[in-house]
Motif scaffolding. Structure first.
Motif, PDB file in Angstrom:
ATOM      1  N   SER A   1      -2.100   0.107  -7.597  1.00  0.00           N
ATOM      2  CA  SER A   1      -2.536   1.415  -7.122  1.00  0.00           C
ATOM      3  C   SER A   1      -2.482   2.443  -8.255  1.00  0.00           C
ATOM      4  O   SER A   1      -1.475   2.547  -8.952  1.00  0.00           O
ATOM      5  CB  SER A   1      -1.663   1.895  -5.964  1.00  0.00           C
ATOM      6  OG  SER A   1      -2.027   3.210  -5.588  1.00  0.00           O
ATOM      7  N   SER A   2      -3.555   3.190  -8.409  1.00  0.00           N
ATOM      8  CA  SER A   2      -3.567   4.227  -9.443  1.00  0.00           C
ATOM      9  C   SER A   2      -3.080   5.568  -8.913  1.00  0.00           C
ATOM     10  O   SER A   2      -2.819   6.485  -9.685  1.00  0.00           O
ATOM     11  CB  SER A   2      -4.980   4.388 -10.011  1.00  0.00           C
ATOM     12  OG  SER A   2      -5.872   4.788  -8.975  1.00  0.00           O
ATOM     13  N   SER A   3      -2.926   5.685  -7.587  1.00  0.00           N
ATOM     14  CA  SER A   3      -2.566   6.978  -7.024  1.00  0.00           C
ATOM     15  C   SER A   3      -1.091   7.117  -6.634  1.00  0.00           C
ATOM     16  O   SER A   3      -0.567   8.230  -6.646  1.00  0.00           O
ATOM     17  CB  SER A   3      -3.429   7.267  -5.790  1.00  0.00           C
ATOM     18  OG  SER A   3      -3.184   6.300  -4.783  1.00  0.00           O
ATOM     19  N   HIS A   4      -0.413   6.008  -6.292  1.00  0.00           N
ATOM     20  CA  HIS A   4       0.967   6.154  -5.830  1.00  0.00           C
ATOM     21  C   HIS A   4       1.690   4.806  -5.830  1.00  0.00           C
ATOM     22  O   HIS A   4       1.066   3.748  -5.926  1.00  0.00           O
ATOM     23  CB  HIS A   4       1.010   6.755  -4.422  1.00  0.00           C
ATOM     24  CG  HIS A   4       0.452   5.850  -3.368  1.00  0.00           C
ATOM     25  ND1 HIS A   4      -0.894   5.664  -3.184  1.00  0.00           N
ATOM     26  CD2 HIS A   4       1.071   5.068  -2.442  1.00  0.00           C
ATOM     27  CE1 HIS A   4      -1.102   4.809  -2.196  1.00  0.00           C
ATOM     28  NE2 HIS A   4       0.080   4.423  -1.719  1.00  0.00           N
ATOM     29  N   THR A   5       3.013   4.898  -5.712  1.00  0.00           N
ATOM     30  CA  THR A   5       3.864   3.723  -5.533  1.00  0.00           C
ATOM     31  C   THR A   5       4.736   3.992  -4.309  1.00  0.00           C
ATOM     32  O   THR A   5       5.290   5.072  -4.169  1.00  0.00           O
ATOM     33  CB  THR A   5       4.755   3.490  -6.770  1.00  0.00           C
ATOM     34  OG1 THR A   5       3.902   3.285  -7.899  1.00  0.00           O
ATOM     35  CG2 THR A   5       5.661   2.289  -6.593  1.00  0.00           C
TER      36      THR A   5
END
Length: 115
Positions: free
Chosen positions: A91-95
């Motif tokens: 994911s590039s937006s969140h973990t």
């Protein structure tokens, strides 16, 4: 305060009612600890911090995985843990973290702690 022994790390299961995106699961992580004591200062003193463990959360294994803490000369009693996540599974937006627990043992004597 405890002598840290293990860090059970858990991601939600696919069949749970919460939204589940495997790409947001943590991948490479590092846990550090230190003895904060009565110092209420929010700033982290890097000189007090030591590495507890580095681990990779594997999506092909159980959603609950336990990582053993390193037995190193600098380690000892801790009352503060820091978890750094250096990558996730895409994911590039969140973990997303579901649960992190700390297992340990109380030290034999608290008289050795700085006041």
């Amino acid at each position: 305060m405890c002598n840290t022994l293990a860090l059970p790390f858990e991601e939600s299961e696919e069949d749970e009612s919460v939204a589940y995106d495997r790409s947001s699961a943590p991948k490479d992580c590092r846990a550090s600890g230190w003895l904060q004591g009565h110092d209420n200062e929010l700033a982290v003193n890097a000189e007090k911090m030591f590495l507890l463990t580095e681990f990779t959360y594997d999506l092909d294994k159980s959603n609950a995985q336990t990582f053993t803490v390193l037995d190193s000369p600098g380690s000892g009693v801790v009352d503060t843990i820091r978890l750094d996540i250096t990558s996730n599974h895409g994911s590039s937006s969140h973990t997303c973290i579901y649960r992190l627990r700390v297992h340990g043992q109380e030290p034999d004597s608290v008289s050795m702690l700085p006041m």
